[in-house]
Design a protein around this motif. Sequence first.
Motif, short mmCIF file in Angstrom:
data_model
loop_
_atom_site.label_atom_id
_atom_site.label_comp_id
_atom_site.label_asym_id
_atom_site.label_seq_id
_atom_site.Cartn_x
_atom_site.Cartn_y
_atom_site.Cartn_z
N SER A 9 0.82 -1.21 0.00
CA SER A 9 0.00 0.00 0.00
C SER A 9 0.85 1.26 0.00
O SER A 9 0.41 2.33 -0.43
CB SER A 9 -0.93 0.02 1.22
N ASP A 10 2.10 1.18 0.48
CA ASP A 10 2.99 2.34 0.54
C ASP A 10 3.74 2.44 -0.79
O ASP A 10 4.54 1.58 -1.13
CB ASP A 10 3.98 2.18 1.69
N THR A 11 3.50 3.50 -1.54
CA THR A 11 4.12 3.65 -2.86
C THR A 11 5.31 4.61 -2.85
O THR A 11 5.92 4.83 -3.89
CB THR A 11 3.09 4.15 -3.88
N GLU A 12 5.62 5.17 -1.70
CA GLU A 12 6.75 6.09 -1.64
C GLU A 12 8.06 5.31 -1.62
O GLU A 12 8.20 4.31 -0.92
CB GLU A 12 6.66 6.98 -0.40
N ALA A 13 9.06 5.79 -2.41
CA ALA A 13 10.36 5.11 -2.46
C ALA A 13 11.47 6.15 -2.31
O ALA A 13 11.45 7.19 -2.97
CB ALA A 13 10.52 4.36 -3.78
N THR A 14 12.41 5.86 -1.43
CA THR A 14 13.60 6.69 -1.25
C THR A 14 14.82 5.81 -1.44
O THR A 14 15.03 4.86 -0.69
CB THR A 14 13.64 7.33 0.14
N ASP A 15 15.61 6.10 -2.46
CA ASP A 15 16.79 5.29 -2.78
C ASP A 15 18.05 6.06 -2.46
O ASP A 15 18.26 7.18 -2.94
CB ASP A 15 16.80 4.91 -4.27
N ASP A 16 18.90 5.49 -1.64
CA ASP A 16 20.22 6.06 -1.35
C ASP A 16 21.25 5.22 -2.10
O ASP A 16 21.74 4.20 -1.59
CB ASP A 16 20.49 6.04 0.16
N ASN A 17 21.55 5.62 -3.32
CA ASN A 17 22.42 4.83 -4.19
C ASN A 17 23.87 5.27 -4.04
O ASN A 17 24.22 6.43 -4.31
CB ASN A 17 22.00 4.99 -5.65
N VAL A 18 24.71 4.35 -3.61
CA VAL A 18 26.14 4.61 -3.45
C VAL A 18 26.90 3.70 -4.41
O VAL A 18 26.80 2.48 -4.34
CB VAL A 18 26.60 4.34 -2.00
N ALA A 38 37.50 -3.30 -9.62
CA ALA A 38 36.40 -3.75 -8.77
C ALA A 38 35.42 -2.58 -8.64
O ALA A 38 35.84 -1.44 -8.40
CB ALA A 38 36.90 -4.17 -7.40
N SER A 39 34.15 -2.84 -8.84
CA SER A 39 33.18 -1.74 -8.82
C SER A 39 31.88 -2.17 -8.16
O SER A 39 31.55 -3.36 -8.11
CB SER A 39 32.90 -1.25 -10.25
N ARG A 40 31.18 -1.18 -7.68
CA ARG A 40 29.82 -1.35 -7.17
C ARG A 40 28.97 -0.27 -7.85
O ARG A 40 29.32 0.91 -7.82
CB ARG A 40 29.76 -1.19 -5.65
N SER A 41 27.88 -0.68 -8.45
CA SER A 41 26.96 0.28 -9.07
C SER A 41 25.54 -0.08 -8.66
O SER A 41 25.21 -1.26 -8.50
CB SER A 41 27.11 0.29 -10.59
N VAL A 42 24.72 0.94 -8.50
CA VAL A 42 23.35 0.75 -8.04
C VAL A 42 22.40 1.40 -9.03
O VAL A 42 22.63 2.53 -9.46
CB VAL A 42 23.15 1.36 -6.63
N LEU A 64 9.80 -2.71 -5.09
CA LEU A 64 11.08 -3.17 -5.62
C LEU A 64 12.25 -2.50 -4.92
O LEU A 64 12.22 -1.30 -4.63
CB LEU A 64 11.16 -2.87 -7.12
N LYS A 65 13.29 -3.27 -4.68
CA LYS A 65 14.53 -2.73 -4.12
C LYS A 65 15.45 -2.29 -5.25
O LYS A 65 15.28 -2.67 -6.40
CB LYS A 65 15.22 -3.80 -3.27
N THR A 66 16.44 -1.49 -4.91
CA THR A 66 17.41 -1.07 -5.92
C THR A 66 18.27 -2.27 -6.34
O THR A 66 18.52 -3.19 -5.56
CB THR A 66 18.33 0.04 -5.38
N GLU A 67 18.72 -2.22 -7.60
CA GLU A 67 19.52 -3.29 -8.18
C GLU A 67 20.99 -2.99 -7.94
O GLU A 67 21.51 -1.96 -8.39
CB GLU A 67 19.21 -3.36 -9.68
N LYS A 68 21.69 -3.88 -7.22
CA LYS A 68 23.07 -3.60 -6.81
C LYS A 68 24.04 -4.56 -7.50
O LYS A 68 23.95 -5.78 -7.32
CB LYS A 68 23.18 -3.72 -5.28
N HIS A 69 24.97 -4.00 -8.28
CA HIS A 69 25.95 -4.77 -9.04
C HIS A 69 27.31 -4.70 -8.35
O HIS A 69 27.79 -3.62 -7.99
CB HIS A 69 26.09 -4.21 -10.46
N HIS A 70 27.94 -5.88 -8.19
CA HIS A 70 29.29 -5.96 -7.64
C HIS A 70 30.15 -6.70 -8.67
O HIS A 70 30.02 -7.91 -8.84
CB HIS A 70 29.29 -6.70 -6.30
#
Length: 260
Positions: A9-18, A38-42, A64-70
Amino acid sequence: MYQTVYGVSDTEATDDNVSGFLSGEWRFSAIQTLDVTASRSVRSPGVNERYVVKGTAWVGNPDLKTEKHHKLELGLTGQQDEWHWRPAVWIDEVDDFVLRYEPSPDVIRYTNVDARLIGVEGQLGWSDGTWSVDGRLATVRGTNQSDGRPLPQIPPVQYTQTIGWQYHGNSIQAEWRLARRQDRIDPESGLDPSTSPGYGVVNLSGRHPLLDNLTLSWAADNLFDKTWAPHVSREDVFTGDAYRVNEPGRTFKVALTARW
């Protein structure tokens, strides 16, 4: 609708992408260098992935959660005399990969899964200043680690061979693009319409100075008029349907460029 489909029911999303990367080189001989990155991308889910609503058929997932690549990549860059080369391998461990799926025909949903992509690339070239030859190979394998299925939209093995000539500002290049058949697909995603056949396409291009400030450029794409389409498909932004479109047949281009 989100509550009915996803229990959200909660549609608000706050993404802290580092995101960030760390790279290093080791020149272990006069002709070769080992490089490591070596990298990390979100990536935040797109608007459609989170919020689209087209009746009950196509519904985004606001949870949905953020997609995190390592990613870790190893490359070996070398050059000796007229030769140069660079083989490379990489692995990308993805947490919360955003996966589209179709639980039933014409019904589109989104979820997070864990995924792994492994790639191999290679380049080998030669040039004497007038003639040049260059070959590039690329392949990637993507796997949904949550259920063992292939990831959708993964290109097949691809190879590109070029032969070039240049002299006094004139240049001509022949390019041969090859792709293997791709039959490792995810039909449940709706993003892979089908397996795709392999193809081979030849392109020619050239560039010739006419005057100090005038240059003639030309190209003949798909010289032998082959029917082909890349495996990675397009998505209809209105319906969400994925489809594959053939690329143009034999095409000629000519251009004059003036510079002052």
